[in-house]
Design an enzyme around this catalytic site. Structure first.
Site, PDB file in Angstrom:
ATOM      1  N   ASP A 116       5.330   7.725  21.308  1.00  0.00           N
ATOM      2  CA  ASP A 116       6.645   7.233  21.661  1.00  0.00           C
ATOM      3  C   ASP A 116       7.488   7.275  20.387  1.00  0.00           C
ATOM      4  O   ASP A 116       6.968   7.497  19.283  1.00  0.00           O
ATOM      5  CB  ASP A 116       6.595   5.822  22.271  1.00  0.00           C
ATOM      6  CG  ASP A 116       7.857   5.560  23.112  1.00  0.00           C
ATOM      7  OD1 ASP A 116       8.847   6.308  22.958  1.00  0.00           O
ATOM      8  OD2 ASP A 116       7.872   4.611  23.914  1.00  0.00           O
TER       9      ASP A 116
HETATM   10  C1  NOJ Z   1      11.471   5.273  23.657  1.00  0.00           C
HETATM   11  C2  NOJ Z   1      11.014   5.017  25.048  1.00  0.00           C
HETATM   12  O1  NOJ Z   1      10.016   4.016  25.064  1.00  0.00           O
HETATM   13  C3  NOJ Z   1      10.458   6.260  25.727  1.00  0.00           C
HETATM   14  O2  NOJ Z   1      10.143   5.957  27.051  1.00  0.00           O
HETATM   15  C4  NOJ Z   1      11.443   7.377  25.635  1.00  0.00           C
HETATM   16  O3  NOJ Z   1      10.947   8.503  26.305  1.00  0.00           O
HETATM   17  C5  NOJ Z   1      11.685   7.665  24.169  1.00  0.00           C
HETATM   18  N1  NOJ Z   1      12.233   6.488  23.533  1.00  0.00           N
HETATM   19  C6  NOJ Z   1      12.632   8.847  23.966  1.00  0.00           C
HETATM   20  O4  NOJ Z   1      13.918   8.504  24.287  1.00  0.00           O
END
Ligand code: NOJ
Length: 757
Positions: free
Chosen positions: A291
């Site tokens: 993530d």
């Molecule tokens: C953080 C989020 O938790 C995730 O779900 C997302 O895909 C990413 N950022 C990218 O934006």
């Protein structure tokens, strides 16, 4: 000999022939040989480059990394980037792909990822809402459309579906998942993977999907985003993992790990989750993206001392690509040189990434998904009508007394009231991709579009505003300005019926939007009570991304419609339901509490040793409110009624590999055609671990004409009885089981049966 030829053509290809006209065969069967051939030609620096994902800088969905744009561009030219996120449009993706393809030595195409969560341009209901339709064809279709609209802008990879089970309405991201049930979420996971990826990942109308967040993210303590997760193996295997297993089995191309720790270990650094379970036990061959910055976030977790240490932990644990975190960039080469990380681990990660790129057909044509012609052929108009169809199916009728709905033609004066009644932005919700600001059909517009033979007045009652609407800055429903209330009350007084539209603004739910209070924010309760004083004929339409605390409304307001954030066609879909053009069929995918203090609240809880006592206070309950939810999981009304006959079981006991059939006859006893979701629940009465009081094991949607009866049959077999037990095995245990059938998780009839090996 054949192998040698393939190897030779691949070697040439990597030296400059990977182009639109490449002669490299793309059949999946040869993917492994191709992957190996490419890998063999790569330097360590190039391999590590594939494991790095950069943000395109202009659309931040997390904190910016330290890598500047110039540095990113230089690395792109050297072929030292595997993927980019948030790079949107044919022009932008083409520019980045060209920098990479025309300058780098290996010419390995980039993937372009983006959070396409509930549509790209045409916005569908937020995932929690769409799950309320219990319509898996709808879930697949909205993903197929989102994929098509994404590739029209050069995006070929979505970070969706989010299949984190969540039992806590305080958690802002509950809107982004499918609620509290592992079975229902698993079904949605499969539908979404099919919808995004289609049958063939190399089809340029499809995109790669991501199962996220692996794992446990939805169990954040106190519902506070990013918070610590403390769950045991039993909950992990029986509740959290099943949707991920379903997505892996359905062939999801990528996984994303999660920010949280589980039992002290950050998921991003968890070898047990990523290497042992996902890539080991489940034999999944795709790649794991971190993530946003979650590898480097192991430093503040207190699990890694610096980025290099974080990179070491993550790569060993099985995180294959570093999303905008800078840890792999800083650490991996050094770690290999120092002998702390074996190059074989890097090779494994790169092979996984290359495998997905081959399957997507990117080596045959790096510009496969970058085509300005695609957009011209996207049927945006048709997509809108699908969005309306799915939106109306997602609406849940919570209460309908005094015969207020559907609105009668005899009603000639309707007052539409509320801060969200003519708001064109809130229904688009959070994680809206390129859904335009203020582009939804509002409820007021929807009712006007229906050309009613009635006078419609409108009063906002409470202002919307305070701050800019953006991902980073939530908009708040006004807390202090009562100037609009007088007009709202006057309109209500003069009307036969009030349609009151309240709820949450667009950015009250979503990432980082956890709340300690889940009632109607700002002055909404004051407005509702003031209107209620002068006119009791209120249809309360709720627009929100999480379960709300509705006890007062439920007691005092005759009619309540849960309309969630339904996307682009919201107002038209709501009007379809209010006017009876569509008979509501949605059912809650999550329990609605009586009070926030009940959270986490979920129907599939364990019984405890003291489930109930009429005589004594010392049992599992709160003393100040009634036990159980206000509206249970699986609940939703229709404009007609469904009567369930006694369920019948074909045999009373089964052995391994045998099956029984449970039949239940359902009759539409009302006077309108309607759809009902017939639900099957199961309880394992005595087992080696305590088991939930009920768990969803099947459902079927049927449509019945007035007076019509249909018999629904569920097959009961050993597979259905399996769970992760005290022997740490996924198996069925002998003994007695209870089967329950009904129209929601509380209103069920049960039969018992036995299982033996
Ligand atoms: C953080 C989020 O938790 C995730 O779900 C997302 O895909 C990413 N950022 C990218 O934006």
């Amino acid at each position: 000999m054949k192998k040698l030829l393939i190897f030779m053509s691949l070697s040439l290809g990597t030296m400059g022939l990977y182009s639109q006209n490449s002669t490299i065969p793309s059949s999946v069967k040869n993917v492994e040989a191709k992957v190996d051939s490419v890998l063999n030609l790569m330097t360590l620096e190039e391999k590590v480059g594939q494991m790095i994902q950069y943000n395109g800088s202009w659309d931040l969905t997390g904190p910016a990394s330290e890598t500047g744009n110039k540095q990113k561009e230089d690395r792109l030219k050297k072929g030292l980037v595997g993927s980019m996120l948030n790079v949107l449009s044919v022009e932008a993706t083409e520019k980045a792909q060209k920098l990479n393809m025309e300058n780098s030595r290996m010419k390995i195409p980039l993937m372009f990822g983006y959070d396409v969560i509930h549509g790209y341009k045409t916005i569908f209901p937020v995932p929690l809402a769409e799950t309320a339709s219990w319509d898996m064809e709808a879930a697949e279709e909205s993903a197929r459309i989102a994929a098509l609209e994404s590739v029209a802008e050069g995006v070929n990879w979505t970070f969706s579906p989010m299949i984190d089970i969540s039992r806590d309405a305080r958690w802002g991201r509950i809107m982004e998942g499918s609620g509290e049930d592992p079975y229902l979420t698993s079904k949605v996971a499969v539908a979404k993977v099919k919808g995004y990826q289609g049958e063939d990942l190399s089809n340029p109308k499809t995109i790669a999907a991501t199962a996220k967040h692996f794992a446990g993210y939805g169990f954040a303590e106190g519902g506070k985003d990013y918070n610590t997760v403390n769950i045991g193996e039993n909950e992990l295997h029986n509740v959290i993992l099943p949707p991920f297993k379903a997505a892996a089995d359905a062939g999801v191309a990528t996984f994303m790990n999660s920010f949280n720790t589980i039992d002290g270990i950050p998921a991003t650094g968890s070898e047990s989750l990523q290497r042992e379970i996902l890539k080991g036990d489940w034999d999944w061959t795709g790649f794991m993206v971190s993530d946003w910055g979650s590898i480097a976030e192991m430093i503040p977790h207190g699990f890694a001392k610096d980025k290099i240490h974080a990179a070491e932990i993550a790569v060993k644990a099985g995180s294959d690509m570093d999303m905008e975190g800078g840890a792999y960039e800083a650490g991996l080469e050094k770690l290999v040189a120092a002998g702390k990380v074996e190059e074989a681990l890097i090779d494994d990660a790169v092979k996984r990434i290359l495998r997905v790129k081959f399957k997507m057909g990117l080596f045959d044509d790096p510009y496969r998904y970058i085509n300005s012609e695609t957009k011209k052929n996207v049927p945006y108009k048709e997509h809108m009508s699908t969005a309306r169809d799915i939106a109306k199916k997602s609406i849940v009728l919570l209460k309908n007394e005094n015969d207020l709905l559907p609105i009668k033609t005899s009603v000639k004066k309707i007052a539409v009231i509320g801060p969200l009644a003519d708001d064109k932005d809130t229904p688009i919700g959070n994680w809206r991709a390129q859904g335009e600001e203020n582009s939804a059909v509002s409820v007021l517009e929807g009712l006007k579009n229906a050309n009613l033979d009635a006078q419609i007045t409108y009063a906002q009652g409470i202002k919307l505003g305070m701050g800019e609407r953006s991902f980073l800055m939530p908009l708040k429903i006004n807390k202090t300005d009562t100037t609009g209330m007088g007009e709202a009350v006057r309109n209500a007084k003069n009307a036969e019926l009030v349609v009151m539209v309240l709820g949450e603004d667009a950015f009250q739910s979503g990432e980082g939007r956890s709340q300690a209070k889940i009632g109607l924010a700002g002055l909404q309760m004051e407005l509702l009570k003031a209107v209620h004083k002068v006119n009791k004929n209120i249809v309360l339409v709720l627009i929100n991304g999480r379960p709300l605390e509705l006890s007062w409304s439920s007691e005092n307001i005759p009619t309540i419609v849960e309309a969630w954030q339904l996307g682009s066609e919201s107002g038209n879909a709501i009007a379809d339901v209010l006017l009876g053009k569509y008979n509501p069929s949605g059912k809650l995918p999550v329990s609605f509490p009586r009070a926030v203090g009940q959270e986490p609240l979920y129907y599939n809880h364990k019984n405890t040793g003291r489930p109930f006592s009429a005589e004594h206070v010392t049992y599992a309950h709160y003393t100040d409110i009634e036990n159980g939810p206000l509206y249970p999981f699986g609940y939703g009304l229709s404009y007609t009624q469904f009567d369930y006959a006694r369920p019948e079981l074909s045999v009373e006991s089964i052995k391994s590999r045998e099956k029984a059939t449970l039949s239940v006859a359902v009759t539409n006893s009302g006077d309108r055609k309607g759809k009902e979701v017939v639900q099957l629940y199961l309880r394992d009465l005595v087992a080696t671990t305590a088991r939930p009081v009920k768990e969803l094991k099947g459902f079927e949607m049927i449509e019945l004409e007035p007076g019509e009866t249909k018999t629904v049959e569920f097959i009961i077999n050993e597979e259905m009885l399996k769970f992760y037990n005290a022997s740490e095995k996924w198996e069925a245990e002998e003994g007695e089981f209870q089967l329950m059938v009904g129209g929601n998780s509380e209103d069920v009839q049960s039969v018992k049966f036995n299982f033996s090996n």
